[in-house]
Design a protein around this motif. Structure first.
Motif, mmCIF file in Angstrom:
data_model
loop_
_atom_site.group_PDB
_atom_site.id
_atom_site.type_symbol
_atom_site.label_atom_id
_atom_site.label_comp_id
_atom_site.label_asym_id
_atom_site.label_seq_id
_atom_site.Cartn_x
_atom_site.Cartn_y
_atom_site.Cartn_z
ATOM 1 N N ASN A 125 19.908 -6.182 -20.773
ATOM 2 C CA ASN A 125 18.897 -6.540 -19.780
ATOM 3 C C ASN A 125 18.748 -5.524 -18.650
ATOM 4 N N GLY A 145 17.509 -2.681 -16.588
ATOM 5 C CA GLY A 145 16.287 -1.892 -16.599
ATOM 6 C C GLY A 145 16.018 -1.311 -15.223
ATOM 7 N N THR A 166 21.576 -2.685 -27.340
ATOM 8 C CA THR A 166 21.013 -1.873 -26.262
ATOM 9 C C THR A 166 20.721 -0.475 -26.783
ATOM 10 N N TRP A 206 17.649 2.985 -22.596
ATOM 11 C CA TRP A 206 16.274 3.458 -22.724
ATOM 12 C C TRP A 206 15.290 2.550 -21.972
ATOM 13 N N LYS A 207 15.567 1.283 -21.898
ATOM 14 C CA LYS A 207 14.683 0.328 -21.218
ATOM 15 C C LYS A 207 14.326 0.792 -19.804
ATOM 16 N N CYS A 208 15.270 1.411 -19.112
ATOM 17 C CA CYS A 208 15.029 1.888 -17.742
ATOM 18 C C CYS A 208 13.869 2.879 -17.690
ATOM 19 N N GLU A 259 11.361 3.088 -19.871
ATOM 20 C CA GLU A 259 10.113 2.496 -20.365
ATOM 21 C C GLU A 259 9.542 1.474 -19.396
ATOM 22 N N ASP A 260 10.384 0.901 -18.549
ATOM 23 C CA ASP A 260 9.930 -0.122 -17.601
ATOM 24 C C ASP A 260 8.932 0.468 -16.604
#
Length: 239
Positions: A49, A51, A132, A166-168, A170-171
């Motif tokens: 989770n 991000g 993740t 990677w989410k960081c 793309e957010d």
């Protein structure tokens, strides 16, 4: 005395400001260099989770709990995304914003939007661990990606770099107080080699206001040229 909060970029931690922090403290200033959730000494707290908003809250929380005011908020690389969001959340605590060879995002943008080709190039070399997706995986040659060629600095970095969710990247940035945020004075310390890739209007405006420094070194300029970075930050503190 000024108060600096130094925010690192992708794959790093507060450790990367060791040299700059010491120079600023020697000059009599208060310095915080937090490590963002899921990285470096906080890597064991990584979850799927984490991000961009997590990291914004990391920095905004530091500002609140340490009751910091008139902060000179500095962000390197991906940290430019983080400090923009943190300043938006805690605008009353910020005196100046400094982008250290950093992303300069607008509302609704992600790091992929701002620095697509560079950051996208890291994705094929990533891996997924416990659900993740991770990029910027540590490796002996990783310091070269950040422009660090000195063998001693590279060895020191190699032992401390960590994979980044990677989410960081793309957010998308969600700004809520844009008028107050963009009224804050902004300064830019950049690598000479990146000037040509930056928004010419932003560069011209910063130069005209005397708020632009360029240093001829690699991307991790706080490691390769700590004295030059500290000197620029001390000039900013004196404005």
């Amino acid at each position: 005395m000024a108060t600096f909060v130094l925010v690192h970029g992708g794959g790093h931690g507060g450790w990367c400001y060791r040299y700059v922090r010491a120079l600023l403290q020697r000059a009599g200033h208060e310095v915080f260099a937090p490590t963002l959730s899921g990285l470096a000494e906080r890597a064991h707290l990584r979850t799927a989770n984490i991000g961009l908003e997590t990291h914004i809250q990391d920095v905004a929380g530091l500002l609140h709990y340490e009751d910091l005011r008139e902060v000179i908020l500095v962000g390197h690389s991906y940290g430019g995304m983080v400090i923009t969001g943190a300043a938006d959340r805690a605008v009353e605590r910020i005196g100046r914003i400094v982008y250290l060879d950093a992303a300069n995002p607008l509302n609704g943008q992600s790091l992929v939007d701002v620095a697509g080709p560079i950051i996208e190039s890291t994705r094929p070399m990533g891996e997924t661990v416990d659900g993740t997706e991770l990029v910027l995986l540590p490796a002996p040659e990783a310091p070269l990606f950040y422009g660090v060629t000195d063998p001693a600095d590279a060895a020191w970095m190699s032992e401390r770099l960590t994979a980044h969710p990677w989410k960081c990247f793309e957010d998308h940035l969600d700004l809520r107080n844009e008028d107050e945020l963009w009224a804050l004075p902004q300064y830019h310390i950049v690598c000479t080699s990146t000037l040509a890739t930056r928004d010419p209007e932003l560069v011209a405006k910063a130069r005209a206001l005397g708020r632009l420094w360029d240093i001829d070194t690699g991307h991790d300029l706080m490691i390769t040229e700590p004295q030059a970075v500290a000197d620029a930050l001390l000039e900013i503190a004196a404005y």
